[in-house]
Enzyme design. Sequence first.
Site, PDB file in Angstrom:
ATOM      1  N   GLY A  12     107.418  66.261  16.810  1.00 25.09           N
ATOM      2  CA  GLY A  12     106.210  66.304  17.641  1.00 25.09           C
ATOM      3  C   GLY A  12     105.410  65.022  17.464  1.00 25.09           C
ATOM      4  O   GLY A  12     105.389  64.453  16.376  1.00 25.09           O
ATOM      5  N   ARG A  73     111.471  63.120  20.485  1.00 25.38           N
ATOM      6  CA  ARG A  73     112.135  64.369  20.878  1.00 25.38           C
ATOM      7  C   ARG A  73     112.434  65.167  19.615  1.00 25.38           C
ATOM      8  O   ARG A  73     112.577  64.589  18.536  1.00 25.38           O
ATOM      9  CB  ARG A  73     113.449  64.055  21.596  1.00 25.38           C
ATOM     10  CG  ARG A  73     113.859  65.184  22.548  1.00 25.38           C
ATOM     11  CD  ARG A  73     115.179  64.903  23.222  1.00 25.38           C
ATOM     12  NE  ARG A  73     115.162  63.762  24.117  1.00 25.38           N
ATOM     13  CZ  ARG A  73     116.265  63.249  24.671  1.00 25.38           C
ATOM     14  NH1 ARG A  73     117.440  63.788  24.429  1.00 25.38           N
ATOM     15  NH2 ARG A  73     116.197  62.208  25.462  1.00 25.38           N
ATOM     16  N   GLY A 111     108.048  64.133  10.761  1.00 16.04           N
ATOM     17  CA  GLY A 111     107.637  65.213   9.872  1.00 16.04           C
ATOM     18  C   GLY A 111     108.786  65.698   9.001  1.00 16.04           C
ATOM     19  O   GLY A 111     109.729  64.944   8.701  1.00 16.04           O
ATOM     20  N   ASN A 112     108.730  66.987   8.663  1.00 15.44           N
ATOM     21  CA  ASN A 112     109.716  67.531   7.722  1.00 15.44           C
ATOM     22  C   ASN A 112     111.152  67.441   8.231  1.00 15.44           C
ATOM     23  O   ASN A 112     112.053  67.036   7.496  1.00 15.44           O
ATOM     24  CB  ASN A 112     109.367  68.980   7.395  1.00 15.44           C
ATOM     25  CG  ASN A 112     108.247  69.050   6.370  1.00 15.44           C
ATOM     26  OD1 ASN A 112     108.192  68.224   5.461  1.00 15.44           O
ATOM     27  ND2 ASN A 112     107.337  69.993   6.518  1.00 15.44           N
ATOM     28  N   THR A 114     112.362  65.406  10.460  1.00 10.75           N
ATOM     29  CA  THR A 114     112.731  63.985  10.526  1.00 10.75           C
ATOM     30  C   THR A 114     113.142  63.481   9.149  1.00 10.75           C
ATOM     31  O   THR A 114     114.114  62.736   9.008  1.00 10.75           O
ATOM     32  CB  THR A 114     111.523  63.159  11.032  1.00 10.75           C
ATOM     33  OG1 THR A 114     111.136  63.691  12.293  1.00 10.75           O
ATOM     34  CG2 THR A 114     111.861  61.686  11.162  1.00 10.75           C
ATOM     35  N   ASP A 136     100.194  68.598  10.906  1.00  8.84           N
ATOM     36  CA  ASP A 136     100.256  69.771  10.026  1.00  8.84           C
ATOM     37  C   ASP A 136      99.979  69.439   8.555  1.00  8.84           C
ATOM     38  O   ASP A 136      99.704  70.335   7.760  1.00  8.84           O
ATOM     39  CB  ASP A 136     101.638  70.441  10.127  1.00  8.84           C
ATOM     40  CG  ASP A 136     101.887  71.035  11.498  1.00  8.84           C
ATOM     41  OD1 ASP A 136     100.924  71.175  12.263  1.00  8.84           O
ATOM     42  OD2 ASP A 136     103.058  71.352  11.809  1.00  8.84           O
ATOM     43  N   ARG A 171      79.256  86.629  20.993  1.00  9.60           N
ATOM     44  CA  ARG A 171      80.677  87.029  20.976  1.00  9.60           C
ATOM     45  C   ARG A 171      81.388  86.655  19.674  1.00  9.60           C
ATOM     46  O   ARG A 171      80.930  85.791  18.927  1.00  9.60           O
ATOM     47  CB  ARG A 171      81.429  86.295  22.100  1.00  9.60           C
ATOM     48  CG  ARG A 171      81.173  86.880  23.468  1.00  9.60           C
ATOM     49  CD  ARG A 171      81.830  86.023  24.527  1.00  9.60           C
ATOM     50  NE  ARG A 171      81.697  86.646  25.828  1.00  9.60           N
ATOM     51  CZ  ARG A 171      81.730  85.988  26.979  1.00  9.60           C
ATOM     52  NH1 ARG A 171      81.906  84.676  26.988  1.00  9.60           N
ATOM     53  NH2 ARG A 171      81.609  86.636  28.112  1.00  9.60           N
ATOM     54  N   GLY A 179      99.662  74.808  13.642  1.00 14.71           N
ATOM     55  CA  GLY A 179     100.156  74.929  12.267  1.00 14.71           C
ATOM     56  C   GLY A 179     100.910  76.228  12.141  1.00 14.71           C
ATOM     57  O   GLY A 179     100.298  77.291  12.011  1.00 14.71           O
ATOM     58  N   GLN A 283      95.114  68.968  20.374  1.00 15.86           N
ATOM     59  CA  GLN A 283      94.934  68.598  18.973  1.00 15.86           C
ATOM     60  C   GLN A 283      95.833  67.438  18.559  1.00 15.86           C
ATOM     61  O   GLN A 283      95.660  66.851  17.502  1.00 15.86           O
ATOM     62  CB  GLN A 283      95.218  69.813  18.074  1.00 15.86           C
ATOM     63  CG  GLN A 283      94.224  70.936  18.259  1.00 15.86           C
ATOM     64  CD  GLN A 283      94.734  72.260  17.732  1.00 15.86           C
ATOM     65  OE1 GLN A 283      94.491  72.609  16.587  1.00 15.86           O
ATOM     66  NE2 GLN A 283      95.448  73.007  18.549  1.00 15.86           N
TER      67      GLN A 283
HETATM   68  O1  F6P Z   1     104.462  70.024  13.957  1.00 20.10           O
HETATM   69  C1  F6P Z   1     103.358  69.758  14.726  1.00 20.10           C
HETATM   70  C2  F6P Z   1     103.091  70.859  15.696  1.00 20.10           C
HETATM   71  O2  F6P Z   1     102.020  70.444  16.493  1.00 20.10           O
HETATM   72  C3  F6P Z   1     102.815  72.223  15.090  1.00 20.10           C
HETATM   73  O3  F6P Z   1     101.524  72.360  14.583  1.00 20.10           O
HETATM   74  C4  F6P Z   1     103.114  73.132  16.239  1.00 20.10           C
HETATM   75  O4  F6P Z   1     103.463  74.402  15.798  1.00 20.10           O
HETATM   76  C5  F6P Z   1     104.257  72.454  16.921  1.00 20.10           C
HETATM   77  O5  F6P Z   1     104.179  71.098  16.554  1.00 20.10           O
HETATM   78  C6  F6P Z   1     104.276  72.573  18.399  1.00 20.10           C
HETATM   79  O6  F6P Z   1     105.467  72.048  18.852  1.00 20.10           O
HETATM   80  P1  F6P Z   1     105.807  71.582  20.332  1.00 20.10           P
HETATM   81  O7  F6P Z   1     105.264  70.207  20.503  1.00 20.10           O
HETATM   82  O8  F6P Z   1     107.281  71.577  20.375  1.00 20.10           O
HETATM   83  O9  F6P Z   1     105.142  72.525  21.267  1.00 20.10           O
END
Ligand code: F6P
Length: 360
Positions: A12, A73, A111-112, A114, A136, A171, A179, A283
């Site tokens: 991501g 990707r 990330g992990n 990768t 994350d 509310r 995450g 985010q």
């Molecule tokens: O790993 C980063 C992240 O944004 C996570 O927090 C989330 O669950 C995931 O990627 C979303 O993945 P995608 O971009 O495939 O929708």
Amino acid sequence: MKRRIGILTAGGDCPGLNACIRGVARASYSLFDTEIVGIQDGYAGLIEGNYREMKQSDFSGILTLGGTILGTRRTPFSEMRVIGEDNVDKVKEMKQNYKKMKLDCLVCLGGNGTHKTANLLSEEGLNVIGLPKTIDNDIWGTDVTFGFHTAVDIATDVIDRIHTTAASHGRVMVIEIMGNKAGWLTLYSGIAGGADIVLLPEIPYDLDIVCDALRERTEKGKTFSIIAVAEGAMTVEEAKMKKKERAEYRAKTGFSGIANRLAKELQEKTGLEARAVIPGHMQRGGTPSAYDRMLSTNFGVHAAQLIASEQYGQAVGMLNNTVSHNPLSTVAGKTKFVPRDGHEIRTARAMGISLGDKVK
Ligand code: F6P
């Protein structure tokens, strides 16, 4: 000394990827005779041989740019050694393309997942360096990943904005923060945004305790409540289930995400009006914060220094406020979860934030 460096961004995206690419490139150009090959769309580009020669000017004007100029990707690690219907031996192709590009090393930002593939390639004899990106913040061996703090800023801004509308309408607002496995982003933005209840994947919650926390606030005269819930948060009952069983159970509830489901359950159980807010990929979008630009640049420069001294098979990280590195083999396959007894959790509890669990 000349070095040909391949760079790819995988998994991501997140803010700071371009700042980090720029850091690697600029420091490399200043440290040694450098040629850089940009590999498109992460490991997919390495498998397919989709790459281009980069010019020094390609790394200008990208410091503040979100996303990644190289594209990204998700190519799951679990499939790397699997030969599918296309009959492609992915590991063999990656090694061949590395050779074809005449690389001296490969820099993988991710990330992990990768890092797991980076380690696999390192074990296969390639010169690899990993750089820790993810909103994350769950990469083992680094105190912080780039992209995380920008996402904290964004999620905190969401919580801030939700406060006013929550107060106007009286509310319960349930905000779903990204995450899946780790709750760092939810915890940081929840504390920074003044959430009343914070639910994390690491601390399974009890719905009744969440309801009690809401009722207690009402009894104290509070007219609204803010809940920051990680997308991967789960109930105590769900935590006992196997992953597949949990997914099936959730599918049966008819809700795709946790915020909508929780808002409905809370409204039914407490009678308080509740709404769900899902900021989602926002985010991960846009300009990196100053903190992340600095961190990404620091990490990129460190990677170039490792290349200069031919220290490969390393994962760059921040350890005790110092930019450093660990062997990829010690980082790959591990996840840095929020420790249940960590200082952030203690801070949250001391601030009266309910984590949806029984406090001993
Ligand atoms: O790993 C980063 C992240 O944004 C996570 O927090 C989330 O669950 C995931 O990627 C979303 O993945 P995608 O971009 O495939 O929708």
